[in-house]
Design an enzyme around this catalytic site. Structure first.
Site, short mmCIF file in Angstrom:
data_model
loop_
_atom_site.label_atom_id
_atom_site.label_comp_id
_atom_site.label_asym_id
_atom_site.label_seq_id
_atom_site.Cartn_x
_atom_site.Cartn_y
_atom_site.Cartn_z
N LYS A 39 9.53 46.53 20.98
CA LYS A 39 10.34 47.39 20.08
C LYS A 39 11.74 46.81 19.92
CE LYS A 39 11.48 50.30 24.03
NZ LYS A 39 11.15 51.56 24.72
N ARG A 136 11.10 64.99 26.21
CA ARG A 136 11.39 64.30 24.96
C ARG A 136 10.23 64.55 24.00
NH1 ARG A 136 12.92 57.96 25.14
NH2 ARG A 136 10.71 57.76 25.64
N HIS A 165 5.81 58.92 30.54
CA HIS A 165 6.97 58.03 30.64
C HIS A 165 7.95 58.60 31.67
CE1 HIS A 165 9.51 54.83 29.25
NE2 HIS A 165 10.46 55.62 28.82
N ARG A 231 3.64 48.91 31.20
CA ARG A 231 4.39 48.73 29.95
C ARG A 231 5.77 48.13 30.20
NH1 ARG A 231 3.20 54.42 29.63
NH2 ARG A 231 5.45 54.74 29.75
N TYR A 275 44.77 41.32 17.17
CA TYR A 275 45.16 42.64 16.68
C TYR A 275 45.74 43.51 17.79
CZ TYR A 275 42.28 41.83 12.49
OH TYR A 275 41.73 41.35 11.33
N CYS A 322 37.82 40.72 17.63
CA CYS A 322 37.85 41.03 16.20
C CYS A 322 36.43 41.21 15.68
CB CYS A 322 38.54 39.91 15.43
SG CYS A 322 40.12 39.39 16.13
N ASP A 324 34.81 39.29 13.62
CA ASP A 324 34.07 38.04 13.47
C ASP A 324 34.48 36.95 14.46
OD1 ASP A 324 33.01 39.14 10.95
OD2 ASP A 324 35.10 38.90 10.33
C1 LIG Z 1 10.73 51.16 26.01
C2 LIG Z 1 9.57 51.71 26.70
C3 LIG Z 1 9.06 51.10 27.85
C4 LIG Z 1 9.73 49.93 28.52
O1 LIG Z 1 10.81 50.37 29.27
P1 LIG Z 1 11.65 49.31 30.17
O2 LIG Z 1 12.55 50.14 30.97
O3 LIG Z 1 12.37 48.44 29.19
O4 LIG Z 1 10.64 48.56 30.94
C5 LIG Z 1 7.88 51.60 28.38
N1 LIG Z 1 7.27 52.65 27.83
C6 LIG Z 1 7.72 53.28 26.74
C7 LIG Z 1 6.99 54.44 26.18
C8 LIG Z 1 8.89 52.83 26.13
O5 LIG Z 1 9.34 53.45 25.05
#
Ligand SMILES: *Cc1c(COP(=O)(O)O)cnc(C)c1O
Length: 391
Positions: A39, A136, A165, A231, A275, A322, A324
């Site tokens: 992602k 969530r 999660h 994951r 700046y 800045c 850039d």
């Molecule tokens: C982003 C995400 C992960 C990975 O999390 P990390 O902390 O980067 O390993 C795993 N599962 C889900 C659902 C996520 O959205």
């Protein structure tokens, strides 16, 4: 592969390192499968280079939103792609069209998915999301059994997975770190996940093929969280999710954020730089200008805190960053136009290193935001040192 941009500021992504990280994760979690999280433009690493290279070494790919999944299919990715975030009923048909795995967290989406699939005469692949304490999205564990019952009625859905999660799996199990609770919230979330899975034991229905819970922190801290698949996100890119995690395997950061000095001049004592005139040298000094600023993702709020490697040696960034450009105090050293700059990453010969954790600390954020914030104006250059060495 090695087409370098005109611009001297670019993010160099070492694909061989990414592969090494996946191999290390795989050996730690086996026999569990590995879904890598790509992602947010592969956490800022450039999904167009990372995804096709890494696909053969992973079982599945995860993204946050539908558009990211479609972009991966358009890149030619054929492995399963799980879209983890929530969606809207009108968008469900795209999951079918692009063969993406739908995360189902509500009765509404479950019903729409069943209708869309049935109308098309094709199955939609889904993973059911259980909320075990993040509040969530997901069906709360204590309300999950009727939902799972309902899911079994859906003839047109392929219920491949069920997952949850963690809210804070970086808290060590035996974490006695004073500011953190001594009990592990992640362990509690795991037992709640088990309560949801008990539905399958009680009814005699087989569990979905892929039960999964572990993000990077859980991969490092909680082996009992692996189930059928893990994951990894941030650790795939070679960065630890938190200072406090255990480190059972070696991973390496894959991103080196490079630039070159495009200007260098002698600044006399007392003459303020940049700046706001926030900083002036106490004695005459050499100031270098780097063509990278906050529009590139080099946070303005870091101004005056970072170190920057010029020709492999650390120097303090001075004055306001800045849009850039930013300035570096070279002291009495001379570094002319074109001198090599590293804003993030390791210098190959001096071994000096600036980490995503360093930048995060200077910016008051976490390494995730540092990496995902490297802007689209910074070209990604994909290299494979490992393969190059073999040539
Ligand atoms: C982003 C995400 C992960 C990975 O999390 P990390 O902390 O980067 O390993 C795993 N599962 C889900 C659902 C996520 O959205």
């Amino acid at each position: 592969m090695n087409t370098y941009p005109l611009r001297p500021t670019f993010a160099q992504i070492d694909l061989g390192i990414l592969k090494g990280n996946v191999v290390a994760i795989r050996s730690l979690v086996k026999p569990a499968k590995v879904l890598v999280m790509l992602k947010a433009n592969a956490y800022g690493h450039g999904v167009e280079g990372v995804a096709p290279y890494i696909e053969p070494f992973v079982d599945q790919i995860g993204v946050a939103i539908l558009d990211e999944g479609i972009a991966l299919r358009k890149l030619g990715i054929s492995k399963p792609i799980l879209v983890a975030g929530g969606t809207l009923p009108a968008l469900v048909r795209y999951y079918l069209q692009y063969d993406l795995t739908l995360t189902v967290s509500s009765y509404e989406i479950l019903e729409v998915a069943e209708q869309v699939a049935s109308a098309a005469g094709k199955k939609i692949k889904i993973h059911i999301k259980i909320d075990t304490g993040m509040e969530r999205s997901g069906i709360r564990w204590y309300e999950s059994h009727p939902f799972l019952e309902k899911s079994l009625e859906c003839q047109n859905l392929d219920i491949e997975g069920i997952y949850t999660h963690f809210a804070n799996s970086e808290t060590l199990e035996d974490g006695l770190v004073d500011k953190k609770p001594a009990f592990s919230y992640a362990s509690q979330q795991l037992s709640r996940f088990e309560e949801a899975l008990a539905f399958y034991r009680q009814t005699g229905v087989p569990t979905p093929r892929l039960r999964h819970t572990a993000n990077s922190a859980a991969i490092l801290n909680l082996p009992e969280s692996y189930y059928d698949m893990v994951r990894p996100g941030v650790m795939f890119y070679g960065v630890y999710p938190d200072d406090e995690v255990k480190r059972p395997i070696r991973i390496e950061p894959a991103m080196t954020w490079r630039s070159s000095l495009v200007y260098s001049k002698r600044t006399l004592a007392g003459n303020p730089v940049s700046y706001g005139s926030l900083w002036a040298p106490k004695q005459d000094t050499n100031i270098g200008t780097i063509p990278c600023g906050y529009a590139d993702g080099y946070f303005r709020r870091m101004s005056g805190q970072p170190y920057i490697l010029v020709n492999g040696k650390p120097y303090p960034q001075v004055g306001r960053i800045c849009m850039d450009q930013c300035m570096v105090d070279l002291g009495q050293d001379n570094a002319g136009l074109g001198s090599e700059v590293i804003l993030l990453g390791k210098h190959p010969t001096t071994g000096q290193r600036i980490t995503a954790e360093n930048l995060a600390q200077w910016a008051g954020t976490n390494p995730y935001e540092v990496m995902t914030n490297v802007s689209a104006r910074v070209p990604r250059v994909f290299v494979n040192e490992e393969a190059d060495k073999r040539l």
